[in-house]
Design an enzyme around this catalytic site. Sequence first.
Site, PDB file in Angstrom:
ATOM      1  N   LYS A   1      25.034 -11.172  21.117  1.00 23.38           N
ATOM      2  CA  LYS A   1      24.931 -11.967  22.416  1.00 23.38           C
ATOM      3  C   LYS A   1      25.493 -13.488  22.177  1.00 23.38           C
ATOM      4  O   LYS A   1      25.452 -13.767  21.133  1.00 23.38           O
ATOM      5  CB  LYS A   1      23.315 -12.221  22.986  1.00 23.38           C
ATOM      6  CG  LYS A   1      22.309 -12.976  22.355  1.00 23.38           C
ATOM      7  CD  LYS A   1      22.191 -14.223  22.100  1.00 23.38           C
ATOM      8  CE  LYS A   1      21.005 -14.856  21.394  1.00 23.38           C
ATOM      9  NZ  LYS A   1      21.146 -16.263  21.077  1.00 23.38           N
TER      10      LYS A   1
ATOM     11  N   PRO B   1      27.438 -11.270  13.025  1.00 22.27           N
ATOM     12  CA  PRO B   1      27.088 -12.362  11.920  1.00 22.27           C
ATOM     13  C   PRO B   1      25.486 -12.592  11.981  1.00 22.27           C
ATOM     14  O   PRO B   1      24.938 -12.660  12.897  1.00 22.27           O
ATOM     15  CB  PRO B   1      27.755 -13.526  12.457  1.00 22.27           C
ATOM     16  CG  PRO B   1      28.890 -12.854  13.368  1.00 22.27           C
ATOM     17  CD  PRO B   1      28.281 -11.645  13.972  1.00 22.27           C
ATOM     18  N   VAL B   2      25.008 -12.746  10.669  1.00 22.34           N
ATOM     19  CA  VAL B   2      23.629 -12.876  10.354  1.00 22.34           C
ATOM     20  C   VAL B   2      23.091 -14.261  10.356  1.00 22.34           C
ATOM     21  O   VAL B   2      23.958 -15.035   9.889  1.00 22.34           O
ATOM     22  CB  VAL B   2      23.323 -12.224   8.948  1.00 22.34           C
ATOM     23  CG1 VAL B   2      22.126 -12.528   8.654  1.00 22.34           C
ATOM     24  CG2 VAL B   2      23.774 -10.845   9.132  1.00 22.34           C
TER      25      VAL B   2
ATOM     26  N   GLY C   1      22.941 -16.411  12.633  1.00 22.75           N
ATOM     27  CA  GLY C   1      24.160 -17.310  13.402  1.00 22.75           C
ATOM     28  C   GLY C   1      24.020 -17.626  14.692  1.00 22.75           C
ATOM     29  O   GLY C   1      24.789 -18.102  15.345  1.00 22.75           O
ATOM     30  N   GLY C   2      22.920 -17.078  15.528  1.00 21.00           N
ATOM     31  CA  GLY C   2      22.545 -17.564  16.785  1.00 21.00           C
ATOM     32  C   GLY C   2      23.299 -16.481  17.819  1.00 21.00           C
ATOM     33  O   GLY C   2      23.557 -16.580  18.983  1.00 21.00           O
TER      34      GLY C   2
ATOM     35  N   GLY D   1      19.635  -9.787  14.077  1.00 23.45           N
ATOM     36  CA  GLY D   1      18.289  -9.166  13.788  1.00 23.45           C
ATOM     37  C   GLY D   1      17.744  -8.642  15.039  1.00 23.45           C
ATOM     38  O   GLY D   1      17.134  -7.580  14.871  1.00 23.45           O
TER      39      GLY D   1
ATOM     40  N   ASP E   1      14.735 -12.631  22.470  1.00 25.10           N
ATOM     41  CA  ASP E   1      15.871 -12.258  22.918  1.00 25.10           C
ATOM     42  C   ASP E   1      16.077 -10.686  22.611  1.00 25.10           C
ATOM     43  O   ASP E   1      17.234 -10.151  22.992  1.00 25.10           O
ATOM     44  CB  ASP E   1      17.266 -13.045  22.360  1.00 25.10           C
ATOM     45  CG  ASP E   1      17.243 -13.225  20.950  1.00 25.10           C
ATOM     46  OD1 ASP E   1      16.412 -12.520  20.187  1.00 25.10           O
ATOM     47  OD2 ASP E   1      17.881 -14.247  20.476  1.00 25.10           O
TER      48      ASP E   1
END
Length: 314
Positions: free
Chosen positions: A18, A103-104, A106-107, A111, A145
């Site tokens: 997202k 991407p980990v 990273g916003g 996860g 989220d």
Amino acid sequence: MTVAPTLPGAVTVRVPAKVNLELRVGPRRPDGFHALATVYQAVSLHDDVSIARWDDWQVVAAGTYADRIPTDGDNLAVRAARLVAERWDVDERLSIRIDKDIPVAGGMAGGSADAAAALVACDQLWGLGLDRDELAELAASLGSDVPFLLTGGNAMGSGRGEQLAPVLARGTFHWVFAVSDTGLSTPEVYAECDRLRERDGVRVGEPQISAELMAALRSGDPAALGAALHNDLEPAAFSLRPQLRELRDAGVEFGALGGVVSGSGPTVAFLTESHEAALDLSVSLAASALCRDLRRARGPVHGAQVVPVARTAD
Ligand code: C5P
């Protein structure tokens, strides 16, 4: 030892990343979370989470960012699966394979995406027949989220981000994401936001989404959306990682319609006019050496979905 998605009985769920088109952060609540008003868009960077019955809990990491995810009980996908097992009294253990392309740290909710995928996969594997509300309630208990990654598309988030409402939108948007090697801690970014506000004597009321952003989404006009992108956590991310401001400014100078830190960062999201413009921007940013890892994606895309068995053999 790996478990291939084609293992008999395995269930694979594909889940998107997202970006927050707008993120307004209100006051810190008594429970430690901040009141939020946000608009999420799901974008076409995906993780595939495959689960199969196994004699113990295990996580197998694969894909672009395999070496960056925890493979122990801290993994949010494992926590999600164990939560479902406990709640519905399922006495089974799972092997969970995560093909990691989001991407980990990273916003982009990597996860959280895996947690959403694990919920949907467990529901399918164990034939629980959970409805939307049951899944959303479990999702919210795992992270603010996670519920959005179940639905995808565009949605407004309130509360601490977990209460969703639909957003009227048209069009497809083309993004370039500038990914950093090292993550930023979400709690630290929120704490820095509070510190800066206190230092500067900023008082905040109830967070509200701007009329400009809603109008831009209704019209499907990427230039209007680019101008309306906003993130209240951006000053905090810039304060903790000053080179992000330089990166954001460079992307805009190279022709992005808008650039904004995604969520709590450090990924910087750039909106472009078209797929070709996204390619051009990636080339310019790569040449600038401000960022090594650049990913292109489009949005909106749908949320977590079971991958039909025939497709898992691809
Ligand atoms: O809900 P989630 O697990 O993603 O939140 C991670 C951390 O981010 C929280 O522990 C909190 O420090 C911060 N957070 C917040 N307000 C929110 C969402 C997250 O302060 N609305």
